[in-house]
Design a protein around this motif. Sequence first.
Motif, PDB file in Angstrom:
ATOM      1  N   TYR A   1       1.486   1.606 -11.958  1.00 20.59           N
ATOM      2  CA  TYR A   1       2.535   0.940 -11.183  1.00 20.59           C
ATOM      3  C   TYR A   1       2.236  -0.556 -11.032  1.00 20.59           C
ATOM      4  O   TYR A   1       3.083  -1.407 -11.289  1.00 20.59           O
ATOM      5  CB  TYR A   1       2.704   1.587  -9.799  1.00 20.59           C
ATOM      6  CG  TYR A   1       3.504   0.700  -8.867  1.00 20.59           C
ATOM      7  CD1 TYR A   1       4.829   0.398  -9.157  1.00 20.59           C
ATOM      8  CD2 TYR A   1       2.918   0.112  -7.755  1.00 20.59           C
ATOM      9  CE1 TYR A   1       5.557  -0.457  -8.349  1.00 20.59           C
ATOM     10  CE2 TYR A   1       3.643  -0.744  -6.941  1.00 20.59           C
ATOM     11  CZ  TYR A   1       4.962  -1.030  -7.241  1.00 20.59           C
ATOM     12  OH  TYR A   1       5.672  -1.888  -6.448  1.00 20.59           O
TER      13      TYR A   1
ATOM     14  N   GLU B   1       3.863  -4.973 -12.938  1.00 21.49           N
ATOM     15  CA  GLU B   1       4.050  -6.362 -12.520  1.00 21.49           C
ATOM     16  C   GLU B   1       3.430  -7.327 -13.550  1.00 21.49           C
ATOM     17  O   GLU B   1       3.983  -8.378 -13.843  1.00 21.49           O
ATOM     18  CB  GLU B   1       3.410  -6.560 -11.148  1.00 21.49           C
ATOM     19  CG  GLU B   1       3.705  -7.900 -10.535  1.00 21.49           C
ATOM     20  CD  GLU B   1       3.348  -7.954  -9.054  1.00 21.49           C
ATOM     21  OE1 GLU B   1       2.276  -7.434  -8.696  1.00 21.49           O
ATOM     22  OE2 GLU B   1       4.135  -8.527  -8.287  1.00 21.49           O
TER      23      GLU B   1
ATOM     24  N   ARG C   1      -3.767 -11.384  -4.017  1.00 19.53           N
ATOM     25  CA  ARG C   1      -3.278 -10.382  -3.076  1.00 19.53           C
ATOM     26  C   ARG C   1      -3.684  -8.949  -3.462  1.00 19.53           C
ATOM     27  O   ARG C   1      -3.242  -8.000  -2.835  1.00 19.53           O
ATOM     28  CB  ARG C   1      -1.770 -10.482  -2.949  1.00 19.53           C
ATOM     29  CG  ARG C   1      -1.033 -10.077  -4.193  1.00 19.53           C
ATOM     30  CD  ARG C   1       0.393  -9.810  -3.805  1.00 19.53           C
ATOM     31  NE  ARG C   1       1.262  -9.791  -4.955  1.00 19.53           N
ATOM     32  CZ  ARG C   1       2.527  -9.423  -4.868  1.00 19.53           C
ATOM     33  NH1 ARG C   1       3.041  -9.088  -3.729  1.00 19.53           N
ATOM     34  NH2 ARG C   1       3.277  -9.412  -5.936  1.00 19.53           N
TER      35      ARG C   1
ATOM     36  N   SER D   1      11.229  -7.482 -11.357  1.00 25.47           N
ATOM     37  CA  SER D   1      10.213  -7.079 -10.387  1.00 25.47           C
ATOM     38  C   SER D   1      10.778  -6.032  -9.425  1.00 25.47           C
ATOM     39  O   SER D   1      10.143  -5.004  -9.137  1.00 25.47           O
ATOM     40  CB  SER D   1       9.743  -8.336  -9.635  1.00 25.47           C
ATOM     41  OG  SER D   1       8.911  -8.006  -8.561  1.00 25.47           O
TER      42      SER D   1
ATOM     43  N   VAL E   1      10.025  -1.525  -8.481  1.00 26.83           N
ATOM     44  CA  VAL E   1       9.918  -0.883  -7.162  1.00 26.83           C
ATOM     45  C   VAL E   1      10.980   0.214  -7.052  1.00 26.83           C
ATOM     46  O   VAL E   1      10.710   1.333  -6.605  1.00 26.83           O
ATOM     47  CB  VAL E   1      10.080  -1.930  -6.036  1.00 26.83           C
ATOM     48  CG1 VAL E   1      10.189  -1.254  -4.677  1.00 26.83           C
ATOM     49  CG2 VAL E   1       8.900  -2.904  -6.056  1.00 26.83           C
TER      50      VAL E   1
ATOM     51  N   PHE F   1       3.903   4.080  -4.105  1.00 33.33           N
ATOM     52  CA  PHE F   1       2.942   3.066  -3.649  1.00 33.33           C
ATOM     53  C   PHE F   1       3.689   1.972  -2.900  1.00 33.33           C
ATOM     54  O   PHE F   1       4.897   1.823  -3.061  1.00 33.33           O
ATOM     55  CB  PHE F   1       2.204   2.475  -4.857  1.00 33.33           C
ATOM     56  CG  PHE F   1       1.544   3.517  -5.715  1.00 33.33           C
ATOM     57  CD1 PHE F   1       0.333   4.075  -5.345  1.00 33.33           C
ATOM     58  CD2 PHE F   1       2.152   3.952  -6.891  1.00 33.33           C
ATOM     59  CE1 PHE F   1      -0.271   5.049  -6.123  1.00 33.33           C
ATOM     60  CE2 PHE F   1       1.557   4.930  -7.674  1.00 33.33           C
ATOM     61  CZ  PHE F   1       0.334   5.473  -7.290  1.00 33.33           C
ATOM     62  N   PRO F   2       2.954   1.178  -2.106  1.00 31.29           N
ATOM     63  CA  PRO F   2       3.637   0.095  -1.382  1.00 31.29           C
ATOM     64  C   PRO F   2       4.245  -0.921  -2.363  1.00 31.29           C
ATOM     65  O   PRO F   2       3.630  -1.250  -3.372  1.00 31.29           O
ATOM     66  CB  PRO F   2       2.512  -0.561  -0.571  1.00 31.29           C
ATOM     67  CG  PRO F   2       1.364   0.382  -0.618  1.00 31.29           C
ATOM     68  CD  PRO F   2       1.519   1.226  -1.836  1.00 31.29           C
ATOM     69  N   ALA F   3       5.433  -1.383  -2.040  1.00 33.85           N
ATOM     70  CA  ALA F   3       6.133  -2.317  -2.935  1.00 33.85           C
ATOM     71  C   ALA F   3       5.427  -3.668  -2.993  1.00 33.85           C
ATOM     72  O   ALA F   3       4.949  -4.172  -1.980  1.00 33.85           O
ATOM     73  CB  ALA F   3       7.565  -2.512  -2.430  1.00 33.85           C
ATOM     74  N   LYS F   4       5.352  -4.207  -4.198  1.00 31.80           N
ATOM     75  CA  LYS F   4       4.883  -5.589  -4.391  1.00 31.80           C
ATOM     76  C   LYS F   4       5.924  -6.278  -5.266  1.00 31.80           C
ATOM     77  O   LYS F   4       6.382  -5.696  -6.245  1.00 31.80           O
ATOM     78  CB  LYS F   4       3.546  -5.615  -5.120  1.00 31.80           C
ATOM     79  CG  LYS F   4       2.357  -5.237  -4.266  1.00 31.80           C
ATOM     80  CD  LYS F   4       1.072  -5.484  -5.061  1.00 31.80           C
ATOM     81  CE  LYS F   4      -0.126  -4.801  -4.440  1.00 31.80           C
ATOM     82  NZ  LYS F   4      -0.567  -5.407  -3.179  1.00 31.80           N
ATOM     83  N   TYR F   5       6.264  -7.482  -4.916  1.00 28.16           N
ATOM     84  CA  TYR F   5       7.253  -8.218  -5.695  1.00 28.16           C
ATOM     85  C   TYR F   5       6.681  -9.582  -6.085  1.00 28.16           C
ATOM     86  O   TYR F   5       5.818 -10.130  -5.386  1.00 28.16           O
ATOM     87  CB  TYR F   5       8.520  -8.488  -4.877  1.00 28.16           C
ATOM     88  CG  TYR F   5       9.208  -7.268  -4.311  1.00 28.16           C
ATOM     89  CD1 TYR F   5      10.099  -6.533  -5.088  1.00 28.16           C
ATOM     90  CD2 TYR F   5       8.999  -6.877  -2.993  1.00 28.16           C
ATOM     91  CE1 TYR F   5      10.766  -5.430  -4.550  1.00 28.16           C
ATOM     92  CE2 TYR F   5       9.654  -5.773  -2.451  1.00 28.16           C
ATOM     93  CZ  TYR F   5      10.534  -5.059  -3.238  1.00 28.16           C
ATOM     94  OH  TYR F   5      11.179  -3.979  -2.709  1.00 28.16           O
ATOM     95  N   SER F   6       7.179 -10.127  -7.183  1.00 28.64           N
ATOM     96  CA  SER F   6       6.765 -11.483  -7.543  1.00 28.64           C
ATOM     97  C   SER F   6       7.847 -12.165  -8.356  1.00 28.64           C
ATOM     98  O   SER F   6       8.764 -11.516  -8.872  1.00 28.64           O
ATOM     99  CB  SER F   6       5.457 -11.452  -8.340  1.00 28.64           C
ATOM    100  OG  SER F   6       5.587 -10.611  -9.461  1.00 28.64           O
TER     101      SER F   6
ATOM    102  N   SER G   1       4.658 -14.824  -4.542  1.00 34.19           N
ATOM    103  CA  SER G   1       4.530 -13.378  -4.410  1.00 34.19           C
ATOM    104  C   SER G   1       5.182 -12.974  -3.091  1.00 34.19           C
ATOM    105  O   SER G   1       5.244 -13.771  -2.155  1.00 34.19           O
ATOM    106  CB  SER G   1       3.060 -12.960  -4.445  1.00 34.19           C
ATOM    107  OG  SER G   1       2.343 -13.589  -3.411  1.00 34.19           O
ATOM    108  N   TYR G   2       5.651 -11.739  -3.059  1.00 35.59           N
ATOM    109  CA  TYR G   2       6.456 -11.287  -1.922  1.00 35.59           C
ATOM    110  C   TYR G   2       6.043  -9.886  -1.498  1.00 35.59           C
ATOM    111  O   TYR G   2       5.624  -9.081  -2.324  1.00 35.59           O
ATOM    112  CB  TYR G   2       7.943 -11.240  -2.295  1.00 35.59           C
ATOM    113  CG  TYR G   2       8.485 -12.542  -2.806  1.00 35.59           C
ATOM    114  CD1 TYR G   2       9.091 -13.454  -1.940  1.00 35.59           C
ATOM    115  CD2 TYR G   2       8.378 -12.875  -4.154  1.00 35.59           C
ATOM    116  CE1 TYR G   2       9.585 -14.663  -2.412  1.00 35.59           C
ATOM    117  CE2 TYR G   2       8.863 -14.088  -4.635  1.00 35.59           C
ATOM    118  CZ  TYR G   2       9.460 -14.974  -3.762  1.00 35.59           C
ATOM    119  OH  TYR G   2       9.945 -16.163  -4.234  1.00 35.59           O
TER     120      TYR G   2
END
Lengths: 234, 420
Positions: free
Chosen positions: A165, A169, A217, B333, B337, B352-357, B375-376
């Motif tokens: 997952y 990204e 992060r 991105s 999610v 899983f916890p969302a990660k954005y960029s 990043s968000y």
Amino acid sequence: MRRSLVALALCLALGPVPGAAEAIGDAERGATLFARQCSACHQIGPEAQNRVGPRLTGIFGRQAGSLADFNYSKSIVRMGADGLVWTLETLDAYIANPKALVSGTRMNYRGMAEATDRADLMAYLRAYSDRPQDIPESEPTARKTDPALSPEILAIQGDPAYGEYLASECQTCHQADGSDQGIPSITGWPAEDFVVAMHAYKQKLRPHPVMQMMAGRLNDEEIAALAAYFATLQ
Amino acid sequence: MHLNRRHFLGTGIAASALLTAPTVWGQAKPKVVVIGGGAGGATAARYLAKDSGGAIEVTLVEANPVYTTCFFSNLYLGGFRDFESLQHNYDKLAGGGVTVINDMATGVDRAAKTVTLAGGQVLPYDRLVLSPGIDFKDGSVPGWSLDAAEKMPHAYKAGPQTQLLKKMVEEMPEGGVFAMIAPPNPYRCPPGPYERISMIAHVLKQKNPTAKIIVADPKEKFSKQALFEEGWNKHYAGMVEWIGPDFGGGKVEVRPDAMEVVIDGEVTKVDCCNVIPGQMAGKIAALAGVTDDSGWAPVDPATMKAKADENVWVLGDSSAQGDMPKSGFSANSQAKVAAMTIRGELTGSKTFPAKYSNTCWSLIAPDDGVKVGASYEPTPEKIASVESFISETGEDAALRKATYEESLGWYAGITADMFG
């Protein structure tokens, strides 16, 4: 009286150049290490020429990949353009594991594992920098730190499902099939190199702003998960 | 057609009710319909099919059999890419287990959980993904409507409009005037209009160096402004005039037939005019009833699920999510999610916890690339920016060249990630 004491203290602190170099490590021992492990490819000193590797005279404070008369790998030129400058800190990381700091480097050297060996070698190299007085140990960018990661971090077994997952990204830019066009390939890396590289970005040893942000992060488990996933990609 | 299908499904439910083990019934596969085959939709469809290993039936509805990316279309205007390099088909997605239907979605019945297509087909869904990009707000630029787009192109949905704008720029008379009516916030690709100005200035500098460029802008400031202004001064000195709201940039009228632009009451004859109107979510989002008064579709920051319906996701430009810019990178991105959370709901896979960029590269002149990114992470209120960076003014040529080359790598990467 008081004033002259202060002046004397300053002289001692800055010291003559050899003294400062000795503070990094044992330059004499470094000379032996250089002769054994580096001199097949590199020369250093006033008459040094480029050989298989670039000349190392004046290496400190120099932008990576910046000698006009040496044909560098694309990766190290890109790192230099991104802002990689050779300091005690960055050179230490590079000598420890060249491919972890600069993935596509042509320097075919497995790395020098012992921190004291690297310190001694750098003490030797530093004596041949043009202006070593410009890089006293007190300068923050030249502070020698050990980028080596604790065995606990390196031992974390990543969760490949989480890695898959998280990797989605990465794959907006880094192509899964390993193509390298303007952005390096990260497919099929050994997991440990991957972990070291990501921590080098996280600690801002590697210079690229996007990667510093992305790695910044990610926690230790997430980096391990990514490494586990990318190591399995063909 | 759809009656038969319903009838068939009805039989299926009846039959499975009689059996003690409904899993033997093949039709029980959950269905996801994705509307829109751009950076959000194509990515979501590809990841759903790929990661579910065939456990989910994924259908992608996209009107165009060949997709033209809006990102990098400015580089085509500047002569740095050919048009074909922006075009991608859906063959690999189809080969990867996605059913691709080249048709236009004309309606969504959220109660019945079906999508109707222009061709009459009705697609049932368990989960629906809307990624329809943008549409233009009527009347946002007085004097302009879509009917005028052949005279004053928007070129803000890539395709024939982009080709038309390029042709018009190239045919401008010597010393002619190019005008851009820049859009109000929020809009697709924040640095896009200004990269476009750079690219057009690059073309004019070579072919028509005495030509002028006017930008009428309703915004006080714009994305990467310091970088663009530095670049315009450096590469195109004296060519670009930016008129912000303090000087009437927000009080604009266009006259497509007369080829005139009126800025704060002053009439200017123009030879080429690019009108980028105010924007809203792609029409199907409004038809589905998931948009609010703003014209965009509010979504849950942690999942990209529409606030109006727990079975509907909205991705990319159409969504109102918080701090992320409307960009192809953002949509891509967000799609990951969405695909992860949909898969979790339908197949029980781990979430899983969302990660954005996001990163947006812009080209100012040959080998002079800049970027901005962030990043968000989701908060209860919105997708919030965590950390960001931007290129600096005064960077050396080697870094700018590396940034441009990196953008080429990104284009290759994201299009491979979208289309396979």
